[in-house]
Design a protein around this motif. Sequence first.
Motif, short mmCIF file in Angstrom:
data_model
loop_
_atom_site.label_atom_id
_atom_site.label_comp_id
_atom_site.label_asym_id
_atom_site.label_seq_id
_atom_site.Cartn_x
_atom_site.Cartn_y
_atom_site.Cartn_z
N THR A 136 -3.50 -2.90 -26.80
CA THR A 136 -4.45 -1.67 -26.65
C THR A 136 -4.39 -1.12 -26.01
O THR A 136 -4.15 -1.19 -24.76
CB THR A 136 -5.67 -1.58 -27.24
N ASN A 137 -4.43 0.76 -26.08
CA ASN A 137 -4.71 1.71 -25.49
C ASN A 137 -5.85 1.00 -24.37
O ASN A 137 -5.64 1.84 -22.96
CB ASN A 137 -5.09 3.36 -25.92
N ARG A 279 -13.22 0.68 -31.91
CA ARG A 279 -12.04 1.73 -31.61
C ARG A 279 -12.14 2.54 -30.23
O ARG A 279 -13.54 2.79 -29.89
CB ARG A 279 -11.54 2.65 -32.95
N GLN A 280 -11.02 2.19 -29.33
CA GLN A 280 -11.12 3.46 -28.53
C GLN A 280 -12.08 2.70 -27.50
O GLN A 280 -12.82 3.55 -26.60
CB GLN A 280 -10.44 4.69 -28.58
#
Length: 360
Positions: A136-137, A279-280
Amino acid sequence: STTTHLSEEEKAELRRVSYQEHSQKAEALHNIDQLLRAFLSYERDVEYVLQDGRVIIVDQFTGRLMPGRRFSDGLHEALEAKENVEIRSETQTLATITIQNYFRMYSKLSGMTGTAETEADEFESIYGLDVFVAPTNVPVVRQDYNDQVYRTRREKYNAIMTEIQRLHSMDQPVLVGTVSVDVSELLSKLLKARKIPHSVLNAKHHKQEAEIISRAGQRGAVTIATNMAGRGTDIKLAEAIKEVTDQNGNTVPGGLFVIGTARHESRRIDRQLCGRSGRQGDQGGSRFYLSLEDDLFRLFASEKLIDFMKRSGGETEGEPIEHSLLTKAIQKAQKRVEEYNFGIRKHLLEYDDVVNRQRE
């Protein structure tokens, strides 16, 4: 009785009448079979909805409506008869192809999804594709809590209501994932009774989808959604709810909290629901609420296990069953369903491969 005394014309007429009777009886039996399926296996607001006097199919994986598509072999007409709406003419299938053979016609195949990992074996055996997991980022900090299992559906829904009320009182936004339109409407009634403001996103209200999802991350928002859960639209969090204050006045991590009201047959769909939160690198949490009356347990867990679980449950009404075997049993049941469904797809493909040679 013998037919030796009959002339050739009389014999031919007798044959014609027998064939006609046979074909009428075969058709009647087929119609009865489809009517039984329509009445006993297909539920309104689960497999289909009624809209403007029409029976419209609901996609079981996304919760979306599929207007223009009809069940084949007279099943759609049987549903129309069941719901007492206009019976439209049966569609005629001129050609069929499985999705797998359709995609195999491309010279190159690739794809990207957040939930391919659980289906890696199928990608390999059907398409010869490897699954590569990209990191994941930003690290995921969402907290996925253990499932809460109750003896009955009623106790489960009560526990869900209590949890929504608790989170709502802390102004934390909640997304409640349901497996059918039916359950989403039941939860909506229960929330109305408790005077908790909320939005419902299901196949009946999909026009307002983007608007509902854009508000789902606001302070104290409660959103009930079928599996489509506004996929393709990020739920933007209001800055103020990244940390919230609990009943004791302590500051705790906030973010969007996802509540699953049942485990889906496919682990992929459950992961997609959890993945709406956190998320993120955002804060967030998720928990699934189950009962021993859920389809997953009823159909795919052994009776011995269910009896054992019932005995392990607390004496008090509404107390969850706590046991280390539970998570394993749930995953085993899901894997069993996935393998069963994969088996069906594999056999269908094997039959289609034979037809494919003729097509080519």
